[in-house]
Design a protein around this motif. Structure first.
Motif, PDB file in Angstrom:
ATOM      1  N   CYS A 104       1.039  -1.398   0.113  1.00  0.00           N
ATOM      2  CA  CYS A 104       0.113   0.128   0.058  1.00  0.00           C
ATOM      3  C   CYS A 104       0.717   1.006  -0.412  1.00  0.00           C
ATOM      4  O   CYS A 104       2.245   1.288   0.582  1.00  0.00           O
ATOM      5  N   CYS A 105       0.711   2.092  -0.777  1.00  0.00           N
ATOM      6  CA  CYS A 105       1.130   3.270  -1.036  1.00  0.00           C
ATOM      7  C   CYS A 105       0.475   4.504   0.336  1.00  0.00           C
ATOM      8  O   CYS A 105       1.795   5.384   0.623  1.00  0.00           O
ATOM      9  N   GLY A 106      -0.279   3.718   1.475  1.00  0.00           N
ATOM     10  CA  GLY A 106       0.131   4.721   2.660  1.00  0.00           C
ATOM     11  C   GLY A 106      -1.287   5.727   2.560  1.00  0.00           C
ATOM     12  O   GLY A 106      -1.928   6.709   3.555  1.00  0.00           O
ATOM     13  N   PHE A 107      -2.050   6.281   1.511  1.00  0.00           N
ATOM     14  CA  PHE A 107      -2.884   6.695   1.685  1.00  0.00           C
ATOM     15  C   PHE A 107      -4.342   6.769   2.185  1.00  0.00           C
ATOM     16  O   PHE A 107      -4.426   6.979   3.337  1.00  0.00           O
ATOM     17  N   GLY A 108      -5.366   5.678   1.369  1.00  0.00           N
ATOM     18  CA  GLY A 108      -6.093   5.056   2.246  1.00  0.00           C
ATOM     19  C   GLY A 108      -7.667   5.780   2.576  1.00  0.00           C
ATOM     20  O   GLY A 108      -8.007   6.102   3.831  1.00  0.00           O
ATOM     21  N   GLY A 109      -7.387   7.487   2.116  1.00  0.00           N
ATOM     22  CA  GLY A 109      -8.766   8.241   2.083  1.00  0.00           C
ATOM     23  C   GLY A 109      -8.210   8.290   3.577  1.00  0.00           C
ATOM     24  O   GLY A 109      -7.427   9.074   3.947  1.00  0.00           O
ATOM     25  N   THR A 110      -9.197   8.683   4.599  1.00  0.00           N
ATOM     26  CA  THR A 110      -8.962   8.682   5.785  1.00  0.00           C
ATOM     27  C   THR A 110      -8.068   8.551   6.655  1.00  0.00           C
ATOM     28  O   THR A 110      -7.425   8.723   7.654  1.00  0.00           O
ATOM     29  N   PHE A 111      -7.747   7.095   6.230  1.00  0.00           N
ATOM     30  CA  PHE A 111      -6.031   6.536   7.020  1.00  0.00           C
ATOM     31  C   PHE A 111      -5.263   7.840   6.596  1.00  0.00           C
ATOM     32  O   PHE A 111      -4.729   8.167   8.441  1.00  0.00           O
ATOM     33  N   ALA A 112      -5.077   8.526   5.650  1.00  0.00           N
ATOM     34  CA  ALA A 112      -3.885   8.620   5.790  1.00  0.00           C
ATOM     35  C   ALA A 112      -3.930  10.294   6.735  1.00  0.00           C
ATOM     36  O   ALA A 112      -3.003  11.335   6.798  1.00  0.00           O
ATOM     37  N   VAL A 113      -5.355  10.769   6.858  1.00  0.00           N
ATOM     38  CA  VAL A 113      -5.404  11.678   7.650  1.00  0.00           C
ATOM     39  C   VAL A 113      -5.787  11.393   9.428  1.00  0.00           C
ATOM     40  O   VAL A 113      -5.578  11.437  10.358  1.00  0.00           O
ATOM     41  N   LYS A 114      -5.813  10.398  10.041  1.00  0.00           N
ATOM     42  CA  LYS A 114      -6.098   9.683  11.112  1.00  0.00           C
ATOM     43  C   LYS A 114      -4.660   8.903  11.389  1.00  0.00           C
ATOM     44  O   LYS A 114      -4.099   8.674  12.874  1.00  0.00           O
TER      45      LYS A 114
END
Length: 251
Positions: free
Chosen positions: A177-187
């Motif tokens: 995974c690139c690490g973005f993941g929608g809200t994952f990148a925020v949380k």
């Protein structure tokens, strides 16, 4: 064949040129493309953040906007996965809660007709050589939704391998995974940034000029990191590459 372009919120707001590339590409292949102006968000951000009921009217609207088309094509693996994987679950949960079967019935046609761009090209149109020309060294990042939800497999790579002038090089750890993941990148911003940094460093180590993916949300994340690291590699959506020709090149 007449299809509808489902551009998605991210592309409409930040990457409208990707939508133009899709239209240019499909028109070149003899497909009539409409852009229904009534389309809005698919509800993915709401659903993934736990606001399932708030996602339902957005899903209904999308199904209504696209109801007259034999196929709906989107340059976003994550939004295609929302429609194909999560819309049936929305319908099932509504039925389980005693709210009837109308939601599932309304969404079913859209679920069946929605295609991510590369699978539409390969599976529906039956093409891998789309007449593209792109004289650059490229490495390809398969996004999580494309890999695990849509199971795109080698479709994007087959399309890239057929592009004249393009040198495709293998990306180490491509399936990570690139690490973005929608809200994952925020949380989980620290973890997200570290994962993205690993991905960009792996991509830059290949010597490629271009980091390609089929989802601009991931490319947005990686593009921010490439800029901060000054890696020199450019994030480019696969639609922009496939739309490029020798007569009308795209950067």
């Amino acid at each position: 064949m007449r299809v509808a372009l489902f551009l998605t919120c991210v592309n409409d707001t930040l990457y409208p040129d990707t939508g133009r590339s899709v239209v240019r590409l499909l028109t070149r292949l003899g497909v009539e493309v409409d852009f229904p102006a009534g389309q809005t968000c698919c509800g993915q951000a709401h659903y993934n953040t736990g606001y399932r009921h708030q996602a339902e009217p957005l899903a209904r609207r999308l199904a209504d906007v696209f109801r007259d088309y034999e196929a709906v094509v989107t340059p976003s693996g994550s939004c295609a996965a929302m429609v194909r994987e999560q819309y049936p679950r929305l319908g099932e949960r509504a039925r389980a809660e005693g709210r009837g079967t109308t939601l599932g019935t309304a969404l079913a046609p859209l679920v069946e007709r929605t295609y991510e761009l590369t699978e539409f090209l390969v599976d529906v149109l039956g093409v891998t050589d789309v007449g593209a020309y792109y004289p650059h060294k490229v490495t390809y990042h398969p996004t999580c939704h494309g890999l695990r939800s849509l199971r795109l497999g080698d479709r994007p790579r087959r399309l890239l391998e057929a592009v004249r002038g393009l040198e495709l090089v293998e990306l180490p750890g491509a399936e990570e995974c690139c690490g973005f993941g929608g809200t994952f990148a925020v949380k989980n911003s620290d973890v997200s940034a570290a994962m993205g940094t690993d991905k960009v460093r792996d991509a830059a180590a290949t010597g490629a000029e271009v980091l390609c993916a089929a989802d601009n949300s991931c490319l947005m994340h990686l593009g921010g990191i490439t800029a901060r690291l000054r890696s020199g590699i450019r994030p480019v959506h696969i639609a922009d590459i496939l739309a490029s020709t020798e007569e009308e090149p795209l950067a």
